[in-house]
Design an enzyme around this catalytic site. Structure first.
Site, PDB file in Angstrom:
ATOM      1  N   THR A   1       0.809  -1.228   0.000  1.00 34.51           N
ATOM      2  CA  THR A   1       0.000   0.000   0.000  1.00 34.51           C
ATOM      3  C   THR A   1       0.836   1.269   0.000  1.00 34.51           C
ATOM      4  O   THR A   1       0.597   2.180  -0.797  1.00 34.51           O
ATOM      5  CB  THR A   1      -0.949  -0.006   1.211  1.00 34.51           C
ATOM      6  OG1 THR A   1      -1.834  -1.121   1.097  1.00 34.51           O
ATOM      7  CG2 THR A   1      -1.759   1.279   1.279  1.00 34.51           C
TER       8      THR A   1
ATOM      9  N   ASN B   1       5.541  -0.801   3.562  1.00 32.37           N
ATOM     10  CA  ASN B   1       4.724  -0.137   4.581  1.00 32.37           C
ATOM     11  C   ASN B   1       5.568   0.115   5.834  1.00 32.37           C
ATOM     12  O   ASN B   1       5.503   1.181   6.439  1.00 32.37           O
ATOM     13  CB  ASN B   1       3.512  -0.987   4.929  1.00 32.37           C
ATOM     14  CG  ASN B   1       2.520  -1.090   3.794  1.00 32.37           C
ATOM     15  OD1 ASN B   1       2.436  -0.199   2.938  1.00 32.37           O
ATOM     16  ND2 ASN B   1       1.761  -2.166   3.758  1.00 32.37           N
TER      17      ASN B   1
ATOM     18  N   LYS C   1      -7.107   4.544   5.551  1.00 34.90           N
ATOM     19  CA  LYS C   1      -5.719   4.326   5.967  1.00 34.90           C
ATOM     20  C   LYS C   1      -4.950   5.643   5.956  1.00 34.90           C
ATOM     21  O   LYS C   1      -5.036   6.404   4.985  1.00 34.90           O
ATOM     22  CB  LYS C   1      -5.025   3.344   5.022  1.00 34.90           C
ATOM     23  CG  LYS C   1      -5.545   1.924   5.069  1.00 34.90           C
ATOM     24  CD  LYS C   1      -4.733   1.049   4.122  1.00 34.90           C
ATOM     25  CE  LYS C   1      -5.235  -0.381   4.108  1.00 34.90           C
ATOM     26  NZ  LYS C   1      -4.460  -1.236   3.164  1.00 34.90           N
TER      27      LYS C   1
ATOM     28  N   HIS D   1      -0.697  -9.854  -0.790  1.00 27.23           N
ATOM     29  CA  HIS D   1      -0.063  -9.326  -1.991  1.00 27.23           C
ATOM     30  C   HIS D   1       1.377  -8.955  -1.667  1.00 27.23           C
ATOM     31  O   HIS D   1       1.821  -9.117  -0.533  1.00 27.23           O
ATOM     32  CB  HIS D   1      -0.824  -8.085  -2.466  1.00 27.23           C
ATOM     33  CG  HIS D   1      -1.094  -7.114  -1.352  1.00 27.23           C
ATOM     34  ND1 HIS D   1      -0.202  -6.142  -0.957  1.00 27.23           N
ATOM     35  CD2 HIS D   1      -2.156  -7.002  -0.495  1.00 27.23           C
ATOM     36  CE1 HIS D   1      -0.692  -5.481   0.071  1.00 27.23           C
ATOM     37  NE2 HIS D   1      -1.879  -5.970   0.370  1.00 27.23           N
TER      38      HIS D   1
END
Length: 555
Positions: free
Chosen positions: A89, A110, A171, A496
């Site tokens: 992400t 991340n 987020k 992922h």
């Protein structure tokens, strides 16, 4: 005769000057036309964990005003990929808006191991700022670890800070990294027992009235209701059975099957955090995005504003239930309706033809390996504990200690340079020895050294993707690539992070002012997005951009 020739030449000169002046005036008029034709608002939409095939798999369930409207009226890049590893992400959002890869923007994951301070750091963590809107630590965030500008930053610079930038996502990293360093604000959702939208003192010292009003309303509470399928569940033939062995579900409910009484399940599932892992988290995000447009008067003057919106709940749902679940299908059907609602609002309040939208994803996802195994497709799960035990035994037997390895994370090994020097060990020899050892382990497909990443120009294959994701100051000394469709995860839900098609192939649709109608199967890559928007606006590319503007999408 000379007299007439002189008069003729003089007249020609006067005509030429007049024509040139007219040409110059036309140029000025055309320039004005170009500058005034910039969209009043650019909306960047990142759908977290959206595989490209969700567009085609669920197409028959979409209405005419959401995804389908974007495709029919805009430009659909059907072969769009991430061109680096890892596909997470933080790096995804940074790459979309900076026009480059972790190699340059520095958001390598991340979370990652910081070689200078000798501990793990979070991509948006900033201990030098304070929370705004909550007393918790959740607001101590900023984009300070991102090393380059975003397209939103460049628009702010171009407009002398008159053009606004607002970032929004459930987020924090999905709101912060796209908005860049100069944003007016980024807002993210803090659930737990509060259920509010918050920010940090990096942007401002208090919440604006429109955010306070939203937090004080019943908008969040209204979604603590029953989550059932939007359409009759028997029509959801594009996904697997509702009851299966491949989904996680919620605590307090025996099976991961519709319907879900969110009010009843709230206390056992993190309070308001339960909304994050449902389709309603996206609806809440859309409500807040519309409130932001109104509250900040976005798109109401001739200085282009930027609204960066990320829909994070698609990722939470995918992690919990997996790619093939009815929960994922329902989430995208509902997101499609939210997009239609959003575009109708933009038409009415900004003006049809006055705004530009792009939609993409920060990564895709792999099918649940247990499901793949059930249909005889090679897949599996990684046992990092046994791998670590075997590796530590090798280190002890070979070097007499495990201390030469400082950290192992994100499929990277970080060597302890001081310990190597103390033991009089050659760095490159040790580096290569670790490669030779790791490649012998089961479910490891490839292993590379940092030296190879720094000294070889890879142009194709996984090697090129690894190199684009390798930041010399932040990345590790040995990089491991696991087998296809093998993940370190529970046997339910999915994840992922790889450089394989299921993680790299994501949508890219441009729509609205300045965008042609069309489609292409030519390969495009994520770093092309920001330069394309920059070209559309006539502004500088983000300062570290390596992507190229997609001229064929611009009208």
């Amino acid at each position: 005769m000379k007299k007439y020739l002189t008069l003729f030449l003089f007249a020609a000169l006067i005509y030429s000057c007049g024509a040139q002046q007219e040409s110059n005036n036309n140029s000025i008029l055309n320039t004005d036309k170009v500058s005034s034709s910039r969209p009043k608002l650019v909306v960047g939409i990142v759908v977290d964990q959206m595989r490209y095939d969700y567009l085609t798999r669920f197409e028959s369930k979409f209405g005419e005003g959401g995804f389908i409207r974007m495709i029919n009226e805009g430009f659909n890049c059907k072969n769009n990929h991430f061109n680096y590893v890892p596909t997470y992400t933080g790096p995804g959002h940074a790459s979309v808006y900076t026009g480059t890869t972790p190699k340059y923007h520095g958001i390598i994951s991340n979370n990652w191991y910081d070689k200078d301070i000798k501990k793990s750091v979070y991509c948006a963590q900033d201990d030098d700022v304070e929370s705004v809107g909550t007393d918790s630590w959740a607001g101590k965030m900023s984009p300070h670890r991102m090393l380059t500008t975003s397209v939103a930053d460049e628009n702010r610079l171009f407009t002398q800070m008159r053009g606004k930038t607002i970032g929004i996502a459930i987020k924090d990293r999905g709101a912060i990294l796209p908005a860049g360093h100069t944003a007016n604000a980024a807002y993210w959702f803090y659930g737990k027992n509060e259920g509010v939208w918050i920010t940090s003192t990096f942007y401002r010292t208090n919440l604006p009235e429109w955010v306070k009003d939203f937090n004080d309303s019943d908008a969040v509470e209204s979604y603590l209701k029953v989550w059932d399928t939007y359409e009759p569940i028997e029509t959801y033939i594009e996904s697997g059975s509702d009851l299966n062995n491949f989904e996680g579900g919620f605590k307090g409910k025996e099976t991961a099957t519709f319907p879900y009484d969110l009010a009843a399940l709230k206390e056992e599932n993190g309070g308001y955090d339960i909304l994050k892992a449902t389709a309603y988290g996206n609806s809440l995000t859309m409500d807040f995005a519309i409130a932001a447009i109104e509250g900040e008067a976005l798109g109401q003057d001739n200085d282009t504003d930027v609204l960066a919106v990320s829909f994070s709940s698609t990722d939470y749902v995918g992690h919990n239930f997996g790619v093939n679940s009815k929960e994922v299908e329902d989430t995208y059907i509902r997101l499609d309706r939210d997009l239609e609602r959003f575009f109708n609002y933009l038409d009415e309040n900004v003006g049809e033809g006055e705004y530009t939208v792009f939609l993409t994803a920060d990564h895709g996802a792999v099918d649940v390996p247990a499901y793949l195994q059930s249909v005889k497709i090679p897949a599996g799960y990684l046992d990092y504990n046994s791998r670590k035990e075997k590796f530590n035994k090798f280190l002890t037997n070979t070097y007499g200690t495990t201390d030469i390895v400082e950290n192992i994370s994100n499929n990277q090994v970080f060597l302890n340079k001081a310990k190597l020097k103390e033991l009089n060990l050659n760095f490159h020899d040790v580096e290569q020895a670790l490669v030779d050892e790791q490649i012998s382990y089961s479910n490891i497909a490839k292993v590379y050294t940092a030296t190879a990443m720094n000294s070889t120009n890879f142009t194709t294959g996984i090697e090129a993707l690894l190199q684009n994701g390798f930041n010399q100051k932040r990345s590790g000394d040995v990089i491991v690539v696991d087998d296809i469709a093998h993940i370190a995860y529970s046997r339910t839900g999915s994840t992922h992070g790889s450089g394989l098609n299921y993680d790299t192939h994501v949508p890219l649709i441009f729509f609205g002012a300045g965008i042609k109608k069309g489609e292409t199967f030519d390969k495009t890559v994520i770093p092309d997005i920001a330069p394309t928007i920059s070209a559309l606006l006539g502004i500088s590319f983000p300062n570290g951009a390596t992507g190229q503007p997609l001229g064929f999408v611009i009208d």
